[in-house]
Write a protein that holds these residues in place. Structure first.
Motif, PDB file in Angstrom:
ATOM      1  N   PRO A  18       9.362  16.529   9.079  1.00  0.00           N
ATOM      2  CA  PRO A  18      10.625  16.818   8.388  1.00  0.00           C
ATOM      3  C   PRO A  18      11.661  15.696   8.461  1.00  0.00           C
ATOM      4  O   PRO A  18      12.546  15.613   7.619  1.00  0.00           O
ATOM      5  CB  PRO A  18      11.128  18.076   9.108  1.00  0.00           C
ATOM      6  N   LYS A  19      11.556  14.821   9.455  1.00  0.00           N
ATOM      7  CA  LYS A  19      12.555  13.766   9.617  1.00  0.00           C
ATOM      8  C   LYS A  19      12.170  12.459   8.915  1.00  0.00           C
ATOM      9  O   LYS A  19      12.951  11.511   8.886  1.00  0.00           O
ATOM     10  CB  LYS A  19      12.802  13.491  11.102  1.00  0.00           C
ATOM     11  N   ALA A  20      10.961  12.415   8.371  1.00  0.00           N
ATOM     12  CA  ALA A  20      10.506  11.196   7.692  1.00  0.00           C
ATOM     13  C   ALA A  20      11.356  10.932   6.452  1.00  0.00           C
ATOM     14  O   ALA A  20      11.750  11.859   5.741  1.00  0.00           O
ATOM     15  CB  ALA A  20       9.033  11.324   7.309  1.00  0.00           C
ATOM     16  N   ARG A  21      11.636   9.653   6.197  1.00  0.00           N
ATOM     17  CA  ARG A  21      12.465   9.259   5.045  1.00  0.00           C
ATOM     18  C   ARG A  21      11.574   8.662   3.957  1.00  0.00           C
ATOM     19  O   ARG A  21      10.969   7.623   4.134  1.00  0.00           O
ATOM     20  CB  ARG A  21      13.515   8.246   5.487  1.00  0.00           C
ATOM     21  N   LEU A  22      11.490   9.370   2.845  1.00  0.00           N
ATOM     22  CA  LEU A  22      10.677   8.904   1.727  1.00  0.00           C
ATOM     23  C   LEU A  22      11.476   7.883   0.914  1.00  0.00           C
ATOM     24  O   LEU A  22      12.637   8.124   0.579  1.00  0.00           O
ATOM     25  CB  LEU A  22      10.271  10.088   0.847  1.00  0.00           C
ATOM     26  N   GLN A  23      10.840   6.753   0.614  1.00  0.00           N
ATOM     27  CA  GLN A  23      11.566   5.646  -0.014  1.00  0.00           C
ATOM     28  C   GLN A  23      11.236   5.507  -1.501  1.00  0.00           C
ATOM     29  O   GLN A  23      10.085   5.618  -1.921  1.00  0.00           O
ATOM     30  CB  GLN A  23      11.240   4.338   0.705  1.00  0.00           C
ATOM     31  N   ALA A  24      12.278   5.275  -2.269  1.00  0.00           N
ATOM     32  CA  ALA A  24      12.131   5.095  -3.709  1.00  0.00           C
ATOM     33  C   ALA A  24      11.443   3.768  -4.005  1.00  0.00           C
ATOM     34  O   ALA A  24      11.371   2.879  -3.155  1.00  0.00           O
ATOM     35  CB  ALA A  24      13.506   5.133  -4.370  1.00  0.00           C
ATOM     36  N   GLY A  25      10.937   3.615  -5.214  1.00  0.00           N
ATOM     37  CA  GLY A  25      10.296   2.376  -5.628  1.00  0.00           C
ATOM     38  C   GLY A  25       9.057   2.643  -6.450  1.00  0.00           C
ATOM     39  O   GLY A  25       8.673   3.794  -6.690  1.00  0.00           O
ATOM     40  N   GLU A  26       8.428   1.554  -6.891  1.00  0.00           N
ATOM     41  CA  GLU A  26       7.199   1.668  -7.678  1.00  0.00           C
ATOM     42  C   GLU A  26       5.992   1.466  -6.757  1.00  0.00           C
ATOM     43  O   GLU A  26       5.918   0.481  -6.022  1.00  0.00           O
ATOM     44  CB  GLU A  26       7.189   0.626  -8.786  1.00  0.00           C
ATOM     45  N   TYR A  27       5.045   2.411  -6.839  1.00  0.00           N
ATOM     46  CA  TYR A  27       3.865   2.365  -5.981  1.00  0.00           C
ATOM     47  C   TYR A  27       2.602   2.231  -6.828  1.00  0.00           C
ATOM     48  O   TYR A  27       2.479   2.848  -7.891  1.00  0.00           O
ATOM     49  CB  TYR A  27       3.772   3.629  -5.124  1.00  0.00           C
ATOM     50  N   ARG A  28       1.686   1.430  -6.312  1.00  0.00           N
ATOM     51  CA  ARG A  28       0.407   1.212  -7.001  1.00  0.00           C
ATOM     52  C   ARG A  28      -0.685   1.994  -6.279  1.00  0.00           C
ATOM     53  O   ARG A  28      -0.808   1.924  -5.051  1.00  0.00           O
ATOM     54  CB  ARG A  28       0.059  -0.280  -7.008  1.00  0.00           C
ATOM     55  N   PHE A  29      -1.490   2.722  -7.058  1.00  0.00           N
ATOM     56  CA  PHE A  29      -2.609   3.477  -6.508  1.00  0.00           C
ATOM     57  C   PHE A  29      -3.878   3.027  -7.211  1.00  0.00           C
ATOM     58  O   PHE A  29      -3.970   3.075  -8.434  1.00  0.00           O
ATOM     59  CB  PHE A  29      -2.386   4.979  -6.707  1.00  0.00           C
ATOM     60  N   ALA A  30      -4.858   2.580  -6.421  1.00  0.00           N
ATOM     61  CA  ALA A  30      -6.068   2.017  -7.024  1.00  0.00           C
ATOM     62  C   ALA A  30      -7.357   2.476  -6.349  1.00  0.00           C
ATOM     63  O   ALA A  30      -8.445   2.142  -6.815  1.00  0.00           O
ATOM     64  CB  ALA A  30      -5.994   0.493  -6.993  1.00  0.00           C
ATOM     65  N   SER A  31      -7.260   3.230  -5.262  1.00  0.00           N
ATOM     66  CA  SER A  31      -8.468   3.643  -4.547  1.00  0.00           C
ATOM     67  C   SER A  31      -8.245   5.017  -3.906  1.00  0.00           C
ATOM     68  O   SER A  31      -7.104   5.469  -3.764  1.00  0.00           O
ATOM     69  CB  SER A  31      -8.826   2.610  -3.471  1.00  0.00           C
ATOM     70  N   PRO A  32      -9.318   5.697  -3.503  1.00  0.00           N
ATOM     71  CA  PRO A  32      -9.175   7.011  -2.880  1.00  0.00           C
ATOM     72  C   PRO A  32      -8.332   6.933  -1.608  1.00  0.00           C
ATOM     73  O   PRO A  32      -8.433   5.971  -0.845  1.00  0.00           O
ATOM     74  CB  PRO A  32     -10.611   7.422  -2.556  1.00  0.00           C
ATOM     75  N   ALA A  33      -7.511   7.942  -1.382  1.00  0.00           N
ATOM     76  CA  ALA A  33      -6.677   7.984  -0.181  1.00  0.00           C
ATOM     77  C   ALA A  33      -6.336   9.432   0.134  1.00  0.00           C
ATOM     78  O   ALA A  33      -6.240  10.275  -0.767  1.00  0.00           O
ATOM     79  CB  ALA A  33      -5.394   7.175  -0.382  1.00  0.00           C
ATOM     80  N   SER A  34      -6.150   9.702   1.416  1.00  0.00           N
ATOM     81  CA  SER A  34      -5.753  11.052   1.820  1.00  0.00           C
ATOM     82  C   SER A  34      -4.279  11.261   1.520  1.00  0.00           C
ATOM     83  O   SER A  34      -3.510  10.295   1.403  1.00  0.00           O
ATOM     84  CB  SER A  34      -6.022  11.250   3.311  1.00  0.00           C
ATOM     85  N   VAL A  35      -3.882  12.518   1.423  1.00  0.00           N
ATOM     86  CA  VAL A  35      -2.479  12.809   1.166  1.00  0.00           C
ATOM     87  C   VAL A  35      -1.617  12.308   2.324  1.00  0.00           C
ATOM     88  O   VAL A  35      -0.465  11.897   2.136  1.00  0.00           O
ATOM     89  CB  VAL A  35      -2.271  14.324   0.915  1.00  0.00           C
ATOM     90  N   TRP A  36      -2.193  12.323   3.513  1.00  0.00           N
ATOM     91  CA  TRP A  36      -1.464  11.816   4.681  1.00  0.00           C
ATOM     92  C   TRP A  36      -1.195  10.305   4.527  1.00  0.00           C
ATOM     93  O   TRP A  36      -0.109   9.827   4.828  1.00  0.00           O
ATOM     94  CB  TRP A  36      -2.267  12.088   5.949  1.00  0.00           C
ATOM     95  N   THR A  37      -2.200   9.586   4.052  1.00  0.00           N
ATOM     96  CA  THR A  37      -2.050   8.147   3.834  1.00  0.00           C
ATOM     97  C   THR A  37      -1.017   7.867   2.748  1.00  0.00           C
ATOM     98  O   THR A  37      -0.189   6.962   2.874  1.00  0.00           O
ATOM     99  CB  THR A  37      -3.399   7.522   3.441  1.00  0.00           C
ATOM    100  N   VAL A  38      -1.079   8.654   1.675  1.00  0.00           N
ATOM    101  CA  VAL A  38      -0.123   8.497   0.582  1.00  0.00           C
ATOM    102  C   VAL A  38       1.297   8.741   1.083  1.00  0.00           C
ATOM    103  O   VAL A  38       2.222   7.971   0.793  1.00  0.00           O
ATOM    104  CB  VAL A  38      -0.459   9.453  -0.579  1.00  0.00           C
ATOM    105  N   PHE A  39       1.466   9.807   1.849  1.00  0.00           N
ATOM    106  CA  PHE A  39       2.785  10.140   2.406  1.00  0.00           C
ATOM    107  C   PHE A  39       3.288   9.001   3.295  1.00  0.00           C
ATOM    108  O   PHE A  39       4.445   8.575   3.211  1.00  0.00           O
ATOM    109  CB  PHE A  39       2.686  11.436   3.212  1.00  0.00           C
ATOM    110  N   ASP A  40       2.396   8.463   4.136  1.00  0.00           N
ATOM    111  CA  ASP A  40       2.774   7.392   5.056  1.00  0.00           C
ATOM    112  C   ASP A  40       3.182   6.131   4.295  1.00  0.00           C
ATOM    113  O   ASP A  40       4.127   5.442   4.691  1.00  0.00           O
ATOM    114  CB  ASP A  40       1.597   7.082   5.991  1.00  0.00           C
TER     115      ASP A  40
END
Length: 343
Positions: free
Chosen positions: A79-101
């Motif tokens: 709950p305390k994690a700060r999600l940062q704005a910006g443009e993100y590139r996705f090109a390979s399989p990843a877990s939702v945890w990895t995406v969040f991180d």
């Protein structure tokens, strides 16, 4: 009877525990297993102020994660994690945890733009405009004002010469003003690294360095090219430098790839065929080697130079007779090369 009820209750508890365990295992699998629901690389841009729910929706709709609730579950666990704005590139399989991180770390996508040595502010304008998210004319408007560099070079007429050549990494959120600041900041750092007197005319040195940069890309020739112009300045000769004449035409929006007689006769202060001394300011953005050459020109008697027939380096001359001979050799070599190609 009570014993049967007790045994039944125990079995229910066991079954419930089993269900909870299976649910936990399923959730753990969804959160930690890699997933890719998109066919090729994609980019998602989260504007500043985008909510967690909106990010989850975008990620799920694009196929980056299995479902929005997976992302929201990770958010609940952090709950305390700060999600940062910006443009993100996705090109390979990843877990939702990895995406969040990645979004917490601000692992945004960077665009690279390379500004070669000798580029002028018009070249930089075009390179930035090609990125699509910075308007070239906006950058040029900023580059025409010397204000960002006035403390270091009070005589500078613009940022030309101070937009240091390098490769810059930019996010989609970068502005023209920020890019100009990045480039002038890098100039300041490189300038501080050079050996130089404390009390010198920075604009004069950078202007000479820009001429050296445009005249040769050969590192070993730069101090000698600088010496030619330093000697001409000392003797009160016109510099007769083609790149300055081209720059004068660029400033007046009339250069079309060829120098005409009218260009050589132009009264524009950047035309060194008609005006004595250095032009008012740099004609391009020099690299560190050209700056060093302008600070310490070689000690030579040379007043002229022309490309050698074999190409690459230059032939330097101290007299007009020597120079004319070198020019004839150069032109003959060009003519011979043209005939060879025709055959």
């Amino acid at each position: 009877m009570s014993g049967r009820r007790g045994g039944c209750f125990a079995r229910l508890l066991l079954f419930a525990a089993l269900l909870v365990g299976l649910a936990a295992a399923g959730a753990a699998y969804r959160l930690t297993s890699a997933y890719q629901g998109f066919p090729h690389e994609l980019f998602l841009n989260f504007e500043k102020g985008t909510s967690t729910a909106s990010m989850a929706d975008q990620l799920a709709s694009a196929g980056v994660i299995r479902g929005k609730w997976d992302f929201l579950l990770v958010r609940a666990l952090q709950p305390k994690a700060r999600l940062q704005a910006g443009e993100y590139r996705f090109a390979s399989p990843a877990s939702v945890w990895t995406v969040f991180d990645r979004i917490v770390r601000g692992d945004v996508f960077y665009y690279e733009v390379t500004i070669p040595e000798g580029s002028n502010m018009f070249d930089v304008e075009q390179s930035l405009d090609k990125l699509g998210f910075i308007k070239g004319p906006d950058f040029l408007k900023i580059a025409r004002s010397p204000k960002p560099i006035a403390d270091l070079s009070p005589q500078a007429p613009s940022l030309e010469g101070y937009l240091f050549p390098s490769t810059y990494r930019l996010t989609r959120r970068a502005t023209a003003a920020q890019v100009a600041r990045m480039m002038t900041d890098l100039f300041r750092r490189r300038w501080q690294e050079l050996k130089r007197p404390a009390d010198l005319d920075v604009n004069r040195i950078v202007t000479l360095a820009s001429i050296v940069e445009k005249e040769t890309g050969i590192a070993s020739d730069r101090p000698r090219v600088a010496s030619v112009y330093a000697n001409r300045l000392r003797l009160g000769m016109t510099l007769d430098c083609d790149p300055t004449t081209i720059y004068a035409a660029l400033l007046e929006n009339r250069y079309r790839g060829t120098i005409h007689k009218s260009d050589l006769a132009s009264a524009n202060p950047y035309n060194t065929y008609e005006n004595l001394g250095l032009p008012p300011g740099p004609i391009a953005n020099p690299g560190a080697q050209s700056l060093a050459a302008a600070l310490e020109p070689a000690e030579t008697p040379f007043l002229y130079f022309v490309a050698k027939p074999e190409g690459g380096v230059h032939q330097f001359s101290a007299t007009i007779a020597q120079h004319e001979k070198a020019v004839i050799a150069y032109r003959q070599a060009l003519k011979h090369e043209g005939q060879r190609k025709i055959r």
